[in-house]
Design an enzyme around this catalytic site. Structure first.
Site, PDB file in Angstrom:
ATOM      1  N   ARG A   1       0.842  -1.186   0.000  1.00  0.00           N
ATOM      2  CA  ARG A   1       0.000   0.000   0.000  1.00  0.00           C
ATOM      3  C   ARG A   1       0.880   1.239   0.000  1.00  0.00           C
ATOM      4  NH1 ARG A   1      -1.897   1.158   4.319  1.00  0.00           N
ATOM      5  NH2 ARG A   1      -1.120  -0.528   5.635  1.00  0.00           N
TER       6      ARG A   1
ATOM      7  N   TYR B   1      -1.585  -3.910  -6.530  1.00  0.00           N
ATOM      8  CA  TYR B   1      -1.260  -4.665  -5.318  1.00  0.00           C
ATOM      9  C   TYR B   1      -2.287  -4.521  -4.209  1.00  0.00           C
ATOM     10  CZ  TYR B   1       1.831  -7.310  -2.336  1.00  0.00           C
ATOM     11  OH  TYR B   1       2.371  -8.301  -1.563  1.00  0.00           O
TER      12      TYR B   1
ATOM     13  N   CYS C   1       2.425  -7.675  14.613  1.00  0.00           N
ATOM     14  CA  CYS C   1       2.184  -8.169  15.970  1.00  0.00           C
ATOM     15  C   CYS C   1       1.623  -9.586  15.952  1.00  0.00           C
ATOM     16  CB  CYS C   1       1.222  -7.266  16.709  1.00  0.00           C
ATOM     17  SG  CYS C   1       1.960  -5.729  17.251  1.00  0.00           S
TER      18      CYS C   1
ATOM     19  N   HIS D   1     -10.363  -2.243  12.471  1.00  0.00           N
ATOM     20  CA  HIS D   1      -9.253  -3.079  12.018  1.00  0.00           C
ATOM     21  C   HIS D   1      -8.982  -4.131  13.092  1.00  0.00           C
ATOM     22  CE1 HIS D   1      -4.861  -3.086  10.305  1.00  0.00           C
ATOM     23  NE2 HIS D   1      -5.601  -4.032   9.766  1.00  0.00           N
TER      24      HIS D   1
ATOM     25  N   SER E   1       0.471  -3.516  12.718  1.00  0.00           N
ATOM     26  CA  SER E   1       1.099  -4.526  11.858  1.00  0.00           C
ATOM     27  C   SER E   1       2.297  -5.147  12.586  1.00  0.00           C
ATOM     28  CB  SER E   1       1.531  -3.893  10.550  1.00  0.00           C
ATOM     29  OG  SER E   1       2.439  -2.854  10.807  1.00  0.00           O
TER      30      SER E   1
ATOM     31  N   ASP F   1      -8.832  -9.757  10.252  1.00  0.00           N
ATOM     32  CA  ASP F   1      -8.412  -8.394   9.893  1.00  0.00           C
ATOM     33  C   ASP F   1      -9.430  -7.303  10.174  1.00  0.00           C
ATOM     34  OD1 ASP F   1      -6.328  -6.749   8.882  1.00  0.00           O
ATOM     35  OD2 ASP F   1      -7.344  -6.593   6.956  1.00  0.00           O
TER      36      ASP F   1
ATOM     37  N   LYS G   1      -9.311  -2.632   2.489  1.00  0.00           N
ATOM     38  CA  LYS G   1      -9.015  -1.431   3.275  1.00  0.00           C
ATOM     39  C   LYS G   1      -9.875  -0.244   2.825  1.00  0.00           C
ATOM     40  CE  LYS G   1      -5.759  -3.704   5.433  1.00  0.00           C
ATOM     41  NZ  LYS G   1      -6.041  -4.267   6.762  1.00  0.00           N
TER      42      LYS G   1
ATOM     43  N   SER H   1       5.217 -10.067   1.127  1.00  0.00           N
ATOM     44  CA  SER H   1       4.589 -11.061   0.252  1.00  0.00           C
ATOM     45  C   SER H   1       3.388 -11.678   0.961  1.00  0.00           C
ATOM     46  CB  SER H   1       5.606 -12.134  -0.148  1.00  0.00           C
ATOM     47  OG  SER H   1       6.187 -12.728   1.006  1.00  0.00           O
ATOM     48  N   ARG H   2       2.453 -12.189   0.163  1.00  0.00           N
ATOM     49  CA  ARG H   2       1.138 -12.524   0.715  1.00  0.00           C
ATOM     50  C   ARG H   2       0.607 -13.863   0.256  1.00  0.00           C
ATOM     51  NH1 ARG H   2      -1.180  -8.392   4.171  1.00  0.00           N
ATOM     52  NH2 ARG H   2       0.381  -6.752   4.045  1.00  0.00           N
TER      53      ARG H   2
END
Ligand code: TSX
Ligand code: MN
Length: 609
Positions: free
Chosen positions: A87, A235, A288, A264, A286, A311, A244, A404-405
């Site tokens: 993002r 992306y 965690c 979130h 992020s 999420d 989001k 990467s996802r």
């Protein structure tokens, strides 16, 4: 908009799949209007079927945009242009009449709480990007539902995109296709327009066969028009507009108007050894391990955790005053590095089929690979990095991009909650706010009253971002705080208990004080009992902590409970001053008085330590 485009251009002649006249009138008008501007060669109205999905993936494979991972069933790998890997906050804007509708006006310097664009600047930016941007390409029409189809808590969107990768990913992340159109009927929907910004013929060759336009990337939200308009990036959060952009920023605005919360947060169900169950929601910044927590296997005997979502939570008080939550998503778009059988066995099992991976490394036997996967390579197996080069560990470059996802269906999670698609949502009895603080913040510190415990931004090494919402606010953060506080004043509501956690406290030698992962079930178990009024607590100036012996540590050797829960006057004095400075500077005139008062009271309690 674009003067050279004839207004009567025959859009219906471009439709290669589906029927324009079967679309609800407002959807049809959105498609026609956008097609006249973007000028795609073809229009494909997605039905969401498996056949359509395989056709698209096959087409992408032929064009070299994805590779089939032969070690698994129906798994695919996409590698992006290295300029399009995350993002882009600086290019993400909210367009409103007044700047203050979007962000508080800071006392000095730029706002850290979002990016405003004027309506006039947006018109210019739109006209410099969209006319003709889909030439030579297909415009896909993606009707989608955020939330279970037909749930009163769900919302419908329609995304128009020239990226088949987006179509395949939206099919995993949302309920997409004809059923979403049927759920829409003649109702309202959020209009999402997305283009990779690479009309054909190309002016420059693609990098890695990934279409994007980094120079002109812009992700704009127009809450007053219920529109999201995204250009130049293929992306994740930039292009899968249901996530989001819609489920957090746009829904945040809708939630404020309609009296609910778009947050979130993960949602999990926890069952005690007696078989009683509660649901908790949790906000973490992020890195965690939010997805790890959402799917964790408890180590405490007899306890069970089940996953509703990892999420986003949409939450609304029902007629009985219970806070009801749905997960608006249909899949997990998780960070791959660090995911392993040890850290998240349930995620590893989820991604064995029907998964799209992006920017991970590939093994020579057609598998995936990344930093922290904790799987030795079989002899003779080599690795191709996310940059599509032969990878060797000694070079020091990561094999997978850190962002990467995996994009994988939620229903495949072995511990998906039986009620995860329940239309009325699950009843939330506790809300957890997590942080990543090496020092100062205790493992666990639950709170009492709602306003008292509505978190205030904390952090030095990390961002001031207790709601983990900073990149995702759909409107002025001060107004968002006021909206949270207003929920407590609604008549008859049963407020969930609020807890703060920090899995990441370290000792002086830099070692983590808490083992984390499945052992976090001990903390969740304490919260469960605390909600029932059955767990002992002692009050400190910063909130309650478990009473000695109340946190079950049986079988855990060598925990320094004193250090884990120690509250230092020096730390908290600095912390309160920091928070105060931050709020005065950034939220300024929009800071609710209640928050200012709570902060003063906290300062006093810390001063008396
Ligand atoms: O996800 C994490 N959780 C939540 C799990 C349910 N992680 C990984 C964070 C990076 C994304 C954690 N890391 C957690 C945690 O609770 N705690 C820690 C810190 C930690 C790391 C390693 C060890 C202990 C704590 N121990 C050993 O490696 C042996
Ligand atoms: Mn997230």
């Amino acid at each position: 908009m674009a003067p050279q485009v004839p207004n009567n251009a025959d859009v219906s002649a471009k439709v290669v799949q589906g029927k324009l006249d079967r679309l609800p009138q407002a959807v049809r008008e959105f498609v026609e209007r956008s097609a006249r501007v973007c000028q795609p060669d073809r229009i494909h109205i997605c039905d969401g079927s498996e056949r359509e999905n395989q056709q698209l993936l096959g087409q992408m494979e032929e064009q070299g945009a994805v590779r089939r991972l032969r070690k698994y069933d129906n798994c695919w790998l996409a590698l992006t242009d290295p300029r399009d890997v995350a993002r882009v906050e600086s290019k993400t804007v909210i367009v409103t009449k007044e700047q203050r509708d979007t962000v508080p006006i800071p006392r000095a310097g730029p706002s850290q709480l979002g990016c405003w664009m004027s309506e006039a600047d947006f018109e210019k930016a739109f006209d410099a990007r969209f006319p003709g941007c889909m030439k030579g390409r297909t415009m896909y029409v993606i009707p989608f539902s955020m939330g279970p189809l037909g749930s009163p808590l769900s919302k419908i969107g329609v995304e128009l995109t020239d990226s088949p990768y987006v179509v395949a990913s939206m099919r995993i992340m949302t309920r997409m296709g004809t059923p979403a159109l049927e759920a829409l009927g003649s109702g309202d929907f959020v209009k999402c327009l997305h283009s990779v910004g690479c009309p054909l013929p190309l002016k420059k060759p693609l990098v890695n066969n990934w279409a994007c336009n980094p120079e002109l990337t812009l992700i704009a939200h127009l809450p007053d028009r219920r529109e999201v308009i995204s250009f130049g990036s293929g992306y994740g959060g930039n292009s899968l507009l249901g996530k989001k952009c819609f489920a957090l920023r746009m829904a945040g605005r809708l939630a404020q108007e309609e009296g609910w919360l778009a947050e979130h947060m993960l949602i999990l169900g926890i069952t005690n050894p007696q078989g009683r169950k509660k649901y908790l929601a949790a906000a973490f910044p992020s890195a965690c391990g939010k997805t790890n927590l959402a799917m964790m296997n408890p180590t405490l005997p007899g306890w069970k955790v089940e996953c509703v979502g990892d999420d986003i939570a949409w939450m609304k008080f029902d007629q009985q005053g219970n806070l009801r939550a749905i997960n608006p998503e249909n899949g997990f778009f998780g960070v791959a590095p660090g995911t392993s059988v040890k850290t998240n066995p349930n995620a590893i099992r989820t991604i064995q089929k029907n998964t799209i991976f992006t920017n991970v490394a590939e093994t020579s036997d057609g598998g995936v690979y990344w930093e922290g996967i904790d799987q030795p390579l079989a002899s003779g197996v080599t690795v191709t990095s996310w940059k599509n080069k032969e990878w060797c560990a000694e070079d020091g470059e990561p094999c997978a991009h850190p962002n990467s996802r995996f994009c994988t269906p939620a229903r495949q999670c072995p511990i998906i909650d039986p009620a995860w698609e329940s239309p009325e949502g699950v009843p939330i009895e506790g809300i957890i706010f997590g942080g990543r603080r090496p020092a100062g913040a205790p493992l666990l510190c639950p709170g009492g009253r709602w306003a008292h415990r509505t978190p205030v931004p904390t952090g030095k090494t990390i961002m001031h971002d207790p709601f983990a919402m900073r990149p995702f606010f759909g409107y002025n953060f001060g107004k968002y705080l006021a909206h949270w506080l207003s929920m407590a004043r609604r008549p008859g509501v049963k407020l969930p208990r609020i807890f703060h956690v920090n899995w990441f406290r370290k000792d002086r030698s830099g070692k983590f004080l808490w083992p984390g992962f499945g052992e976090n079930s001990r903390v969740l178990a304490w919260m469960f009992d605390r909600i029932d009024g059955a767990a002992g607590a002692r009050l400190t100036p910063v909130g309650y902590v478990p009473e000695e012996g109340a946190l079950n540590l049986v079988g855990l050797g060598g925990i320094d409970v004193g250090a884990l829960f120690h509250i230092s006057k020096e730390f908290w004095e600095e912390e309160v001053a920091d928070i105060q400075k931050y709020l005065e500077e950034q939220v300024n005139a929009d800071l609710p008085g209640e928050i200012r008062q709570e902060l003063l009271a906290l300062k006093q309690r810390v001063g008396q330590m």
